[in-house]
Motif scaffolding. Structure first.
Motif, PDB file in Angstrom:
ATOM      1  N   ARG A  31       0.793  -1.227   0.000  1.00  0.00           N
ATOM      2  CA  ARG A  31       0.000   0.000   0.000  1.00  0.00           C
ATOM      3  C   ARG A  31       0.826   1.278   0.000  1.00  0.00           C
ATOM      4  O   ARG A  31       0.298   2.335  -0.365  1.00  0.00           O
ATOM      5  N   ILE A  32       2.081   1.215   0.426  1.00  0.00           N
ATOM      6  CA  ILE A  32       2.837   2.444   0.622  1.00  0.00           C
ATOM      7  C   ILE A  32       3.080   3.202  -0.682  1.00  0.00           C
ATOM      8  O   ILE A  32       3.102   4.433  -0.701  1.00  0.00           O
ATOM      9  N   ALA A  33       3.249   2.469  -1.782  1.00  0.00           N
ATOM     10  CA  ALA A  33       3.517   3.136  -3.063  1.00  0.00           C
ATOM     11  C   ALA A  33       2.352   4.046  -3.456  1.00  0.00           C
ATOM     12  O   ALA A  33       2.564   5.170  -3.923  1.00  0.00           O
ATOM     13  N   GLY A  34       1.121   3.585  -3.259  1.00  0.00           N
ATOM     14  CA  GLY A  34      -0.044   4.401  -3.609  1.00  0.00           C
ATOM     15  C   GLY A  34      -0.110   5.681  -2.799  1.00  0.00           C
ATOM     16  O   GLY A  34      -0.393   6.761  -3.337  1.00  0.00           O
ATOM     17  N   THR A  35       0.168   5.580  -1.493  1.00  0.00           N
ATOM     18  CA  THR A  35       0.124   6.772  -0.651  1.00  0.00           C
ATOM     19  C   THR A  35       1.250   7.733  -1.002  1.00  0.00           C
ATOM     20  O   THR A  35       1.039   8.950  -1.049  1.00  0.00           O
ATOM     21  N   LEU A  36       2.450   7.222  -1.242  1.00  0.00           N
ATOM     22  CA  LEU A  36       3.569   8.088  -1.603  1.00  0.00           C
ATOM     23  C   LEU A  36       3.306   8.818  -2.916  1.00  0.00           C
ATOM     24  O   LEU A  36       3.688   9.986  -3.074  1.00  0.00           O
ATOM     25  N   GLN A  37       2.664   8.136  -3.862  1.00  0.00           N
ATOM     26  CA  GLN A  37       2.328   8.791  -5.127  1.00  0.00           C
ATOM     27  C   GLN A  37       1.403   9.977  -4.895  1.00  0.00           C
ATOM     28  O   GLN A  37       1.623  11.068  -5.437  1.00  0.00           O
ATOM     29  N   LEU A  38       0.370   9.775  -4.086  1.00  0.00           N
ATOM     30  CA  LEU A  38      -0.552  10.872  -3.791  1.00  0.00           C
ATOM     31  C   LEU A  38       0.155  11.996  -3.050  1.00  0.00           C
ATOM     32  O   LEU A  38      -0.021  13.180  -3.358  1.00  0.00           O
ATOM     33  N   MET A  39       0.928  11.649  -2.023  1.00  0.00           N
ATOM     34  CA  MET A  39       1.598  12.654  -1.207  1.00  0.00           C
ATOM     35  C   MET A  39       2.571  13.494  -2.015  1.00  0.00           C
ATOM     36  O   MET A  39       2.546  14.731  -1.959  1.00  0.00           O
ATOM     37  N   GLY A  62     -13.132   6.604  -8.673  1.00  0.00           N
ATOM     38  CA  GLY A  62     -12.389   5.940  -7.606  1.00  0.00           C
ATOM     39  C   GLY A  62     -11.497   4.843  -8.129  1.00  0.00           C
ATOM     40  O   GLY A  62     -11.491   4.518  -9.323  1.00  0.00           O
ATOM     41  N   GLY A  63     -10.730   4.252  -7.207  1.00  0.00           N
ATOM     42  CA  GLY A  63      -9.803   3.203  -7.577  1.00  0.00           C
ATOM     43  C   GLY A  63      -8.490   3.756  -8.092  1.00  0.00           C
ATOM     44  O   GLY A  63      -8.315   4.972  -8.249  1.00  0.00           O
ATOM     45  N   ALA A  64      -7.548   2.864  -8.375  1.00  0.00           N
ATOM     46  CA  ALA A  64      -6.233   3.268  -8.868  1.00  0.00           C
ATOM     47  C   ALA A  64      -6.031   2.959 -10.339  1.00  0.00           C
ATOM     48  O   ALA A  64      -5.140   3.517 -10.972  1.00  0.00           O
ATOM     49  N   ARG A 118      -5.011   9.355 -14.770  1.00  0.00           N
ATOM     50  CA  ARG A 118      -6.406   9.780 -14.771  1.00  0.00           C
ATOM     51  C   ARG A 118      -7.069   9.477 -13.431  1.00  0.00           C
ATOM     52  O   ARG A 118      -7.881  10.259 -12.939  1.00  0.00           O
ATOM     53  N   HIS A 119      -6.717   8.344 -12.837  1.00  0.00           N
ATOM     54  CA  HIS A 119      -7.294   7.996 -11.540  1.00  0.00           C
ATOM     55  C   HIS A 119      -6.700   8.844 -10.413  1.00  0.00           C
ATOM     56  O   HIS A 119      -7.326   8.971  -9.350  1.00  0.00           O
ATOM     57  N   MET A 120      -5.521   9.428 -10.640  1.00  0.00           N
ATOM     58  CA  MET A 120      -4.883  10.221  -9.601  1.00  0.00           C
ATOM     59  C   MET A 120      -5.354  11.661  -9.564  1.00  0.00           C
ATOM     60  O   MET A 120      -5.207  12.338  -8.543  1.00  0.00           O
ATOM     61  N   VAL A 121      -5.926  12.156 -10.656  1.00  0.00           N
ATOM     62  CA  VAL A 121      -6.241  13.575 -10.766  1.00  0.00           C
ATOM     63  C   VAL A 121      -7.140  14.056  -9.630  1.00  0.00           C
ATOM     64  O   VAL A 121      -6.817  15.033  -8.921  1.00  0.00           O
ATOM     65  N   LEU A 122      -8.258  13.402  -9.410  1.00  0.00           N
ATOM     66  CA  LEU A 122      -9.212  13.873  -8.405  1.00  0.00           C
ATOM     67  C   LEU A 122      -8.680  13.746  -6.977  1.00  0.00           C
ATOM     68  O   LEU A 122      -8.772  14.699  -6.202  1.00  0.00           O
ATOM     69  N   PRO A 123      -8.122  12.594  -6.558  1.00  0.00           N
ATOM     70  CA  PRO A 123      -7.597  12.535  -5.193  1.00  0.00           C
ATOM     71  C   PRO A 123      -6.440  13.489  -4.939  1.00  0.00           C
ATOM     72  O   PRO A 123      -6.356  14.091  -3.864  1.00  0.00           O
ATOM     73  N   VAL A 124      -5.555  13.662  -5.923  1.00  0.00           N
ATOM     74  CA  VAL A 124      -4.445  14.595  -5.744  1.00  0.00           C
ATOM     75  C   VAL A 124      -4.963  16.020  -5.628  1.00  0.00           C
ATOM     76  O   VAL A 124      -4.500  16.810  -4.787  1.00  0.00           O
ATOM     77  N   THR A 125      -5.941  16.372  -6.453  1.00  0.00           N
ATOM     78  CA  THR A 125      -6.530  17.708  -6.382  1.00  0.00           C
ATOM     79  C   THR A 125      -7.185  17.948  -5.026  1.00  0.00           C
ATOM     80  O   THR A 125      -7.008  19.013  -4.408  1.00  0.00           O
TER      81      THR A 125
END
Length: 328
Positions: free
Chosen positions: A102-110, A173-175, A193-200
């Protein structure tokens, strides 16, 4: 040589402070989690529908929950000394493997959220400082105040309604898209495309903070003597702003960015839950609901280490911006 000596002092100071800090965080989190009502055995029994007292006692014994709290703490610290984060009874796998997934997904967002927040914050703050008291400054001040005031979970929901439900431009939602071709460039585009909304959702709050902080810092630096000297030498306004004003205004911005690492991790819990993003934040939420303290302790420990490393990176960046810091 002086530069390497300053870096060495910074690294030694951070290492000296990190060990007792991490140990204190582990012990404090352990005792705080013991105050939470219920345990993993209660949750597992509730999901099963019913359980006898003998079954509950056997389950607690299997999970080690029947031991005194201090004994459980010593057992956990002993495992940590052997680089073992324990085993998750709820997920049925070692905590280290669970977090590694799971850590890779969180680091990408952060990382994406902080880079966007700092970049846009510096840009907007520079514009606000350049037109201080004028229309652009007032409009951007109101906009930043709105971004600062609105909770990120509400922003996340509204972004889903607008861009996913109404316009259909972005996934809700989703990755990644299930069943789609996720190899090569197509996979990267799908992930982005899946990262745009959560990162924003995660970045908007911090954009407002960095914009207002940059504005205040630049206005303060502009009043200093060395800036007036640079202007008197005939340097262009752009050069004065980028090489003298903005460089010195970065000090409080980078300090605040280091302090916000923990806040970004906390915000990731909400954002990842809203967008069903497979990261540590969502894992922490699932562990709380399942009373899986072993997983929570592993996540909190890793979060503390990430915050310490991020602050070390900020210290080194500030040392580069102002070498005199290393002599203090």
């Amino acid at each position: 040589m002086h530069g390497f000596a300053r870096i060495g002092r910074t690294l030694r100071r951070t290492a000296f402070q990190a060990v007792p800090t991490i140990l204190g965080i582990v012990v404090l989190n352990f005792f705080l989690l013991q105050l939470a009502p219920g345990d993993a055995a209660d949750v597992l029994a509730g999901e099963a529908g019913s359980a006898t007292e003998e079954t509950m006692a056997a389950l607690r014994q299997h999970l080690g929950l029947d031991q005194p709290v201090l004994t459980q703490l010593v057992t956990y610290l002993t495992r940590l000394a052997h680089w073992d984060l324990g085993f998750s009874s709820r997920f049925g796998m070692p905590v280290s493997e669970l977090i590694a997934e799971r850590i890779a997904g969180t680091l990408q967002l952060m990382i994406a959220a902080l880079l966007i927040a700092i970049t846009l914050g510096l840009l907007l703050g520079s514009v606000m400082a350049s037109w201080a008291g004028q229309l652009p400054d007032r409009v951007l001040s109101v906009l930043s105040q709105l971004m600062y005031s609105i909770p990120n979970f509400w922003i996340g929901l509204m972004l889903i309604v607008l861009f996913s439900v109404k316009l259909g431009w972005l996934p809700s939602g989703g990755a990644e898209t299930i069943g789609a071709e996720n190899a090569g460039l197509a996979g990267i585009v799908d992930r982005l495309r899946h990262m745009v909304l959560p990162v924003t959702s995660l970045a908007l709050f911090y954009i407002a903070i960095y914009a207002r902080l940059t504005r205040a810092a630049m206005l303060e630096v502009r009043s200093l003597d060395f800036v007036r000297t640079a202007v008197a030498k005939g340097l262009t306004p752009l050069r004065v702003t980028t090489h003298h004003v903005l460089r010195n205004a970065l000090m409080p911005v980078t300090t605040m960015a280091g302090m916000h690492i923990g806040g970004v991790l906390g915000g990731a819990v909400v954002v990842e839950t809203v967008y069903s993003w497979p990261g540590m934040g969502r894992l922490a939420f699932e562990a709380v609901m399942g009373r899986d303290t072993t997983v929570l302790l592993g996540i909190l420990l890793l979060s503390a280490i990430l915050v310490i490393l991020a602050n070390l990176a900020v210290d080194l960046l500030q040392l580069w911006l102002d070498p005199r810091i290393g002599d203090r």
